[in-house]
Design an enzyme around this catalytic site. Structure first.
Site, PDB file in Angstrom:
ATOM      1  N   ASP A 177      -3.195  -0.528   0.121  1.00 52.87           N
ATOM      2  CA  ASP A 177      -2.719   0.638  -0.622  1.00 52.87           C
ATOM      3  C   ASP A 177      -3.802   1.661  -0.933  1.00 52.87           C
ATOM      4  O   ASP A 177      -3.613   2.514  -1.809  1.00 52.87           O
ATOM      5  CB  ASP A 177      -2.049   0.178  -1.926  1.00 52.87           C
ATOM      6  CG  ASP A 177      -0.656  -0.375  -1.675  1.00 52.87           C
ATOM      7  OD1 ASP A 177       0.061   0.182  -0.834  1.00 52.87           O
ATOM      8  OD2 ASP A 177      -0.292  -1.371  -2.329  1.00 52.87           O
ATOM      9  N   ASP A 230       6.115   0.641   3.626  1.00 55.08           N
ATOM     10  CA  ASP A 230       5.322   1.461   2.704  1.00 55.08           C
ATOM     11  C   ASP A 230       3.953   1.821   3.290  1.00 55.08           C
ATOM     12  O   ASP A 230       3.364   2.851   2.977  1.00 55.08           O
ATOM     13  CB  ASP A 230       5.070   0.728   1.381  1.00 55.08           C
ATOM     14  CG  ASP A 230       6.194  -0.161   0.911  1.00 55.08           C
ATOM     15  OD1 ASP A 230       6.970  -0.646   1.754  1.00 55.08           O
ATOM     16  OD2 ASP A 230       6.286  -0.405  -0.291  1.00 55.08           O
TER      17      ASP A 230
HETATM   18  N1  GLY Z   1       4.875  -1.045  -2.505  1.00 52.98           N
HETATM   19  C1  GLY Z   1       5.169   0.178  -3.004  1.00 52.98           C
HETATM   20  C2  GLY Z   1       6.544   0.369  -3.501  1.00 52.98           C
HETATM   21  O1  GLY Z   1       6.986  -0.354  -4.378  1.00 52.98           O
HETATM   22  O2  GLY Z   1       7.191   1.251  -3.041  1.00 52.98           O
END
Ligand code: GLY
Length: 403
Positions: free
Chosen positions: A119, A178
């Site tokens: 992330d 994501d």
């Molecule tokens: N992992 C990021 C979200 O919850 O969208």
């Protein structure tokens, strides 16, 4: 008689003039008052800043008891608050936001060495990338470049994709949709450093995702697990209603991510894919009239399910870029984004001053299956909402903009 004719002509010009001018340039009149929305955001985030003197406590959401939920710098959302502060600076030009944005951006700088998460785009590029774009402050650049190399360590060549989680339910090499959102950071770093490896890594990750994450209706799985050689082992969900369902924020991440892929490569296959995702999203029979989705397009209790304003904000921002690449068909994307932003700016989603623990938007869902962050504010909903407002404003300022 002449007087009467002149009066009628004047009346006609007054009524039809703006309409004619509008259709001639193909340019819709702005319907969202961005300055007003930012003025309210500034007041709300001013209070957020005053209630957050400690830069180790990042505003994240609300707890079930209604109190504020803060997280530390290692949480995947730590970059969004600083990023939103940069957007406030960008729109208002008030130096007080620059000072605050710098402080909260530098508060995540230590994450540049974190190789345990995928992330880092959210965590570093949203705050420091925006900061660098707006100020060219050379302090931010090496932090970003180190962070990009840390992220790049998560692509093992024998898999060809960036690994998302280290460990979740024993999944082998899981990749979540994501993760498409972190590629923008790597594209920036490839350009800033001249490291072509980072560019190639984005292509490799996006191509595998395009091939393996999507169903025939162009919705996406949340999680794909890989084995060496890039073969798919399994497809699951973590935050969606079911393995085969269309988790709303995941669809928005994909839409936004493949739009960025097109921006950065100009390869039409990514544009075609972003548009397929957008069409799935916008034409879905379960998308409500206000265009803010339920947390999952296939949530079992629709219409008695929570909405996810964060998905709405991400989708609105993505569509406001996608519409600029889509020729005449961009009009439908633009209009959908405006409908989303109009809904988000209405009292149904927009918090009143002093409410909502000083977040801007209400009614998001983080992880319903885990009963975590359900129908709450989320810091990233605010970030993408402000970004979408800025994109909307930028479109209307471009003299050459047509629909
Ligand atoms: N992992 C990021 C979200 O919850 O969208």
């Amino acid at each position: 008689m002449r007087k009467k004719f002149s009066f009628l002509l004047l009346l006609l010009l007054l009524v039809a003039g703006p309409l004619l001018a509008q259709s001639r340039v193909g340019r819709p009149a702005p319907s969202i008052n961005v300055a007003k929305e930012f003025a309210l955001a500034a007041k709300q985030y001013d209070r957020m800043l005053r209630t957050h003197p400690d830069t180790k406590q990042f505003p994240q959401s609300s707890k079930p008891d209604g109190s504020i939920n803060n997280r530390d710098a290692s949480w995947w959302c730590s970059g969004f608050f600083g990023g939103s502060l940069w957007y406030l600076f960008e729109q208002t030009k008030d130096p007080k936001w620059k000072t605050a944005a710098d402080k909260w951006s530098m508060a995540v700088a230590g994450q540049q060495h974190n190789t345990e998460t995928h992330d880092l785009g959210f965590m570093l590029y949203c705050p420091l990338g925006n900061g660098y774009r707006l100020t060219k402050n050379e302090t931010y650049r090496p932090i970003l470049l180190t962070g990009a190399q840390s992220l790049a360590t998560r692509l093992r060549p024998e898999y060809g994709v960036i690994r998302s989680w280290n460990e979740f339910k024993g999944y082998n090499y899981p990749v979540i949709i994501d993760n498409m959102m972190n590629l923008e950071f790597l594209f920036w770093a490839a350009k800033a450093s001249g490291d072509k490896k980072l560019y190639n890594l984005c292509i490799s990750h996006a191509d595998s995702t395009l091939k393996n994450h999507f169903r025939s209706d162009h919705s996406s799985y949340h999680v794909v697990c890989y084995e060496p050689g890039g073969k798919v082992l399994a497809r699951h969900t973590a935050q969606g209603a079911a393995d085969g369902s269309a988790w709303a924020r995941g669809q928005a991440w994909g839409l936004y991510g493949f739009t960025v892929m097109y921006r950065e490569t100009k390869d039409p296959k990514y544009l075609a894919h972003a548009r397929r995702i957008a069409n799935f999203y916008l034409k879905h029979p379960n998308l409500p009239v206000d265009k803010i989705p339920y947390w999952d397009f296939n949530a079992p209790g629709i219409p008695n399910e929570e909405r996810d304003a964060s998905a709405g904000a991400v989708a609105a921002s993505g569509l406001l870029e996608l519409c600029t690449y889509s020729g005449k068909e961009g009009k439908a994307y633009y209009e959908a984004a405006v409908a989303m932003l109009t809904s988000l700016s209405s009292p149904a989603y927009r918090a009143k001053l002093g409410e909502n623990n000083h977040f801007l938007l209400k009614h998001s869902v983080g992880n319903k299956p885990a009963n975590s962050e359900v129908d709450v504010p989320l810091v990233y909903a605010d970030y993408y909402y402000l970004e979408a407002l800025l994109r909307y404003e930028a479109l209307h300022k471009q003299p050459a903009y047509r629909l």
